[in-house]
Write a protein that holds these residues in place. Structure first.
Motif, PDB file in Angstrom:
ATOM      1  N   UNK A  11       1.065  -1.194   0.150  1.00  0.00           N
ATOM      2  CA  UNK A  11       0.130   0.079   0.435  1.00  0.00           C
ATOM      3  C   UNK A  11       0.736   1.126   0.214  1.00  0.00           C
ATOM      4  N   UNK A  12       0.210   2.150  -0.651  1.00  0.00           N
ATOM      5  CA  UNK A  12       1.047   3.808  -0.539  1.00  0.00           C
ATOM      6  C   UNK A  12       0.034   4.995  -0.486  1.00  0.00           C
ATOM      7  N   UNK A  13       0.566   6.486   0.290  1.00  0.00           N
ATOM      8  CA  UNK A  13       0.044   6.541   0.549  1.00  0.00           C
ATOM      9  C   UNK A  13      -1.126   7.761  -1.227  1.00  0.00           C
ATOM     10  N   UNK A  14      -2.180   8.392  -0.659  1.00  0.00           N
ATOM     11  CA  UNK A  14      -3.116   7.620  -1.672  1.00  0.00           C
ATOM     12  C   UNK A  14      -3.297   7.472  -2.906  1.00  0.00           C
ATOM     13  N   UNK A  15      -3.441   6.046  -2.387  1.00  0.00           N
ATOM     14  CA  UNK A  15      -3.957   4.858  -2.975  1.00  0.00           C
ATOM     15  C   UNK A  15      -5.174   4.476  -2.250  1.00  0.00           C
ATOM     16  N   UNK A  16      -6.592   3.351  -2.940  1.00  0.00           N
ATOM     17  CA  UNK A  16      -7.622   3.297  -2.021  1.00  0.00           C
ATOM     18  C   UNK A  16      -7.127   2.089  -1.378  1.00  0.00           C
ATOM     19  N   UNK A  17      -8.035   2.111  -0.316  1.00  0.00           N
ATOM     20  CA  UNK A  17      -8.005   0.275   0.281  1.00  0.00           C
ATOM     21  C   UNK A  17      -9.125   0.549   0.930  1.00  0.00           C
ATOM     22  N   UNK A  27      -3.879   8.150   4.150  1.00  0.00           N
ATOM     23  CA  UNK A  27      -3.812   9.473   3.964  1.00  0.00           C
ATOM     24  C   UNK A  27      -2.119   9.225   4.932  1.00  0.00           C
ATOM     25  N   UNK A  28      -2.523   8.231   5.774  1.00  0.00           N
ATOM     26  CA  UNK A  28      -0.950   8.422   6.010  1.00  0.00           C
ATOM     27  C   UNK A  28      -0.489   6.239   6.144  1.00  0.00           C
ATOM     28  N   UNK A  29       0.553   6.058   6.339  1.00  0.00           N
ATOM     29  CA  UNK A  29       1.266   4.589   6.643  1.00  0.00           C
ATOM     30  C   UNK A  29       3.041   4.449   7.372  1.00  0.00           C
ATOM     31  N   UNK A  30       2.133   4.300   9.051  1.00  0.00           N
ATOM     32  CA  UNK A  30       4.097   4.226   8.695  1.00  0.00           C
ATOM     33  C   UNK A  30       3.980   2.568   9.736  1.00  0.00           C
ATOM     34  N   UNK A  31       4.938   2.088   9.796  1.00  0.00           N
ATOM     35  CA  UNK A  31       5.216   0.667   9.904  1.00  0.00           C
ATOM     36  C   UNK A  31       6.568   0.636  10.650  1.00  0.00           C
ATOM     37  N   UNK A  32       6.404  -0.422  11.942  1.00  0.00           N
ATOM     38  CA  UNK A  32       7.582  -0.568  12.925  1.00  0.00           C
ATOM     39  C   UNK A  32       7.821  -1.665  12.934  1.00  0.00           C
ATOM     40  N   UNK A  33       9.305  -1.485  13.748  1.00  0.00           N
ATOM     41  CA  UNK A  33      10.315  -2.408  13.085  1.00  0.00           C
ATOM     42  C   UNK A  33       9.540  -4.285  13.811  1.00  0.00           C
ATOM     43  N   UNK A  34       9.856  -5.073  12.963  1.00  0.00           N
ATOM     44  CA  UNK A  34      10.176  -6.633  13.286  1.00  0.00           C
ATOM     45  C   UNK A  34       9.846  -6.820  14.575  1.00  0.00           C
ATOM     46  N   UNK A  35       9.765  -6.710  16.266  1.00  0.00           N
ATOM     47  CA  UNK A  35      10.273  -7.575  17.663  1.00  0.00           C
ATOM     48  C   UNK A  35      10.825  -8.570  17.328  1.00  0.00           C
ATOM     49  N   UNK A  36      11.333  -9.303  18.871  1.00  0.00           N
ATOM     50  CA  UNK A  36      11.714 -10.773  18.980  1.00  0.00           C
ATOM     51  C   UNK A  36      10.837 -11.707  18.822  1.00  0.00           C
ATOM     52  N   UNK A  37       9.568 -10.994  19.262  1.00  0.00           N
ATOM     53  CA  UNK A  37       8.652 -11.909  19.108  1.00  0.00           C
ATOM     54  C   UNK A  37       8.083 -11.998  17.994  1.00  0.00           C
TER      55      UNK A  37
END
Length: 130
Positions: A11-17, A27-37
């Protein structure tokens, strides 16, 4: 209901879902880094196309999500009727009514060509042409 299935990471900002059964523009996408588990997660925030409501989801980046197939079409204004406008599609010659958005209220006249979108059975007037 026309839709496709893609992974959240594409997915990208400006596209539809599709969120909560409504076609929404991201309007915005934020990703978190993978954790230990766990795996990396993405927070997707979007604004509904037809109802202007904010929606958000948090999902792992490798899960599947629905995206709507948006059809952009051209129409001609046949009649202005208070808060609605009657349009005729220039390809199929079908006539229908849609509500007038506030930002287009002054620029609509009979005979003007407009662009509208068709998604999940709903229609929305987007802009005037020319």
């Amino acid at each position: 209901m026309s839709k496709k299935v893609v992974e959240v990471k594409t997915l990208k900002v400006g596209k539809y879902v599709i969120l909560d059964g409504e076609a929404s523009k991201i309007t915005s996408i934020s990703t978190s880094s993978p954790g230990k588990h766990g795996s990396a997660k993405a927070r997707v925030e979007a604004l509904g196309i037809f109802d202007n409501q904010k929606r958000s989801i948090v999902k792992p980046v490798d899960t599947k999500i629905d995206i709507p197939i948006i059809d952009k079409r051209t129409g001609q204004v046949l009649a202005l009727m208070g808060s609605d406008v009657q349009l005729m599609d220039l390809e199929t010659y079908e006539t229908f009514e849609v509500p007038i958005p506030d930002d287009l209220r002054d620029s609509l006249l009979e005979g003007v060509e407009v662009e509208y979108i068709l998604a999940m059975g709903n229609k929305k007037l987007m802009r005037t042409k020319g």
